[in-house]
Design an enzyme around this catalytic site. Structure first.
Site, mmCIF file in Angstrom:
data_model
loop_
_atom_site.group_PDB
_atom_site.id
_atom_site.type_symbol
_atom_site.label_atom_id
_atom_site.label_comp_id
_atom_site.label_asym_id
_atom_site.label_seq_id
_atom_site.Cartn_x
_atom_site.Cartn_y
_atom_site.Cartn_z
ATOM 1 N N ASP A 110 0.844 -1.195 0.000
ATOM 2 C CA ASP A 110 0.000 0.000 0.000
ATOM 3 C C ASP A 110 0.884 1.253 0.000
ATOM 4 O O ASP A 110 2.045 1.208 0.414
ATOM 5 C CB ASP A 110 -0.890 0.028 1.256
ATOM 6 C CG ASP A 110 -1.878 -1.117 1.261
ATOM 7 O OD1 ASP A 110 -2.145 -1.680 0.188
ATOM 8 O OD2 ASP A 110 -2.376 -1.450 2.357
HETATM 9 N N1 URA Z 1 -1.337 -5.893 3.850
HETATM 10 C C1 URA Z 1 -1.803 -4.617 3.857
HETATM 11 O O1 URA Z 1 -2.853 -4.331 4.421
HETATM 12 N N2 URA Z 1 -1.085 -3.686 3.221
HETATM 13 C C2 URA Z 1 0.081 -3.946 2.598
HETATM 14 O O2 URA Z 1 0.699 -3.033 2.048
HETATM 15 C C3 URA Z 1 0.566 -5.263 2.608
HETATM 16 C C4 URA Z 1 -0.168 -6.225 3.242
#
Ligand code: URA
Length: 244
Positions: A105
């Site tokens: 993310d």
């Molecule tokens: N899980 C999440 O919620 N975000 C990420 O970036 C990776 C795994």
């Protein structure tokens, strides 16, 4: 015998854009073996021919592998309309076929592989391979033995099926961590916002998230956030081994 056009060879080897390398050829600065190259479309055998620019050997790699310590604020994509992408952090003579292996993310930090090796990427991300991904996280809420059990049993994160068993480890028993819990979590899937949704499913919220390992490959602790380096052959082998 893998043969590619000379201009692509030079561009992929980081000698410039296609038009820049065409100019190098026009200027007579490129040799293939002993012969000065004249045409950008000339074919080069990447296995057994040697190419020189201004007398210096060009080092061609079919595949490139970088380990990036992703900072917050960058999108894990090749291009994005609104934000900078993780490829904007790779600033050397980069080839244009690079992409990030999977997505972190925008506000997640940590280990992200950047490569042009589509097969390895597919293998690492394939749901059939169950490649473990380890994250360090700080959670708003009190992670208890019950939370650990819920993560182990699988959670409904709203996309139709329970998550596969995830290993959750509390990193502090300090009572003052009642409201904020540092944890390590290992998942073997890569569902959208998976870790955030897993904590939401148990009434908690992720405050900070950093990926620290993929398979047996760990983020190099010396790599500052926002920096990257080429992976060693041994590291690439570690990745391959966990995706077999
Ligand atoms: N899980 C999440 O919620 N975000 C990420 O970036 C990776 C795994």
């Amino acid at each position: 015998m893998p043969e590619i056009r000379l201009d692509k060879y030079l561009a992929d080897a980081g000698q410039g854009t296609r038009s820049q390398v065409k100019n190098l050829i026009k200027q007579g600065r490129v040799k293939v073996g002993d012969t000065t190259a004249k045409k950008p479309e000339q074919k080069v055998d990447t296995d057994c021919e040697t190419v020189y620019v201004d007398g210096n050997q060009v080092h061609f790699r079919t595949f490139e592998y970088y380990m990036l310590n992703k900072p917050q604020g960058f999108v894990s994509a090749r291009k994005d309309k609104w934000s900078e992408t993780v490829l904007d952090l790779i600033d050397e003579d980069k080839r244009r076929d690079l992409f990030p292996v999977g997505r972190l993310d925008k506000d997640t930090e940590g280990l992200l592989i950047i490569t042009n090796d589509g097969k390895l990427s597919n293998d690492l991300l394939s749901p059939k391979k169950h490649v473990p991904k380890i994250y360090y996280a700080i959670i708003y809420g009190n992670v208890t033995e019950e939370t650990i059990r819920q993560f182990e049993e699988g959670l409904d994160i709203g996309d139709g099926k329970l998550t596969k068993p995830a290993k959750l480890k509390k990193l502090s028993d300090d009572e003052s961590h009642d409201m904020v819990s540092p944890v390590e979590i290992t998942i073997t899937e890569g569902r959208y916002h998976q870790i955030k949704k897993m904590f939401e499913a148990v009434g908690m919220e992720v405050m900070y998230l950093r990926r620290i390992a993929m398979g047996r490959l760990f983020l190099d602790e010396k790599l500052l956030c926002g920096t990257y380096r080429r992976m060693t052959d041994e590291e690439v082998e570690l990745l391959r081994a966990c995706a077999e």
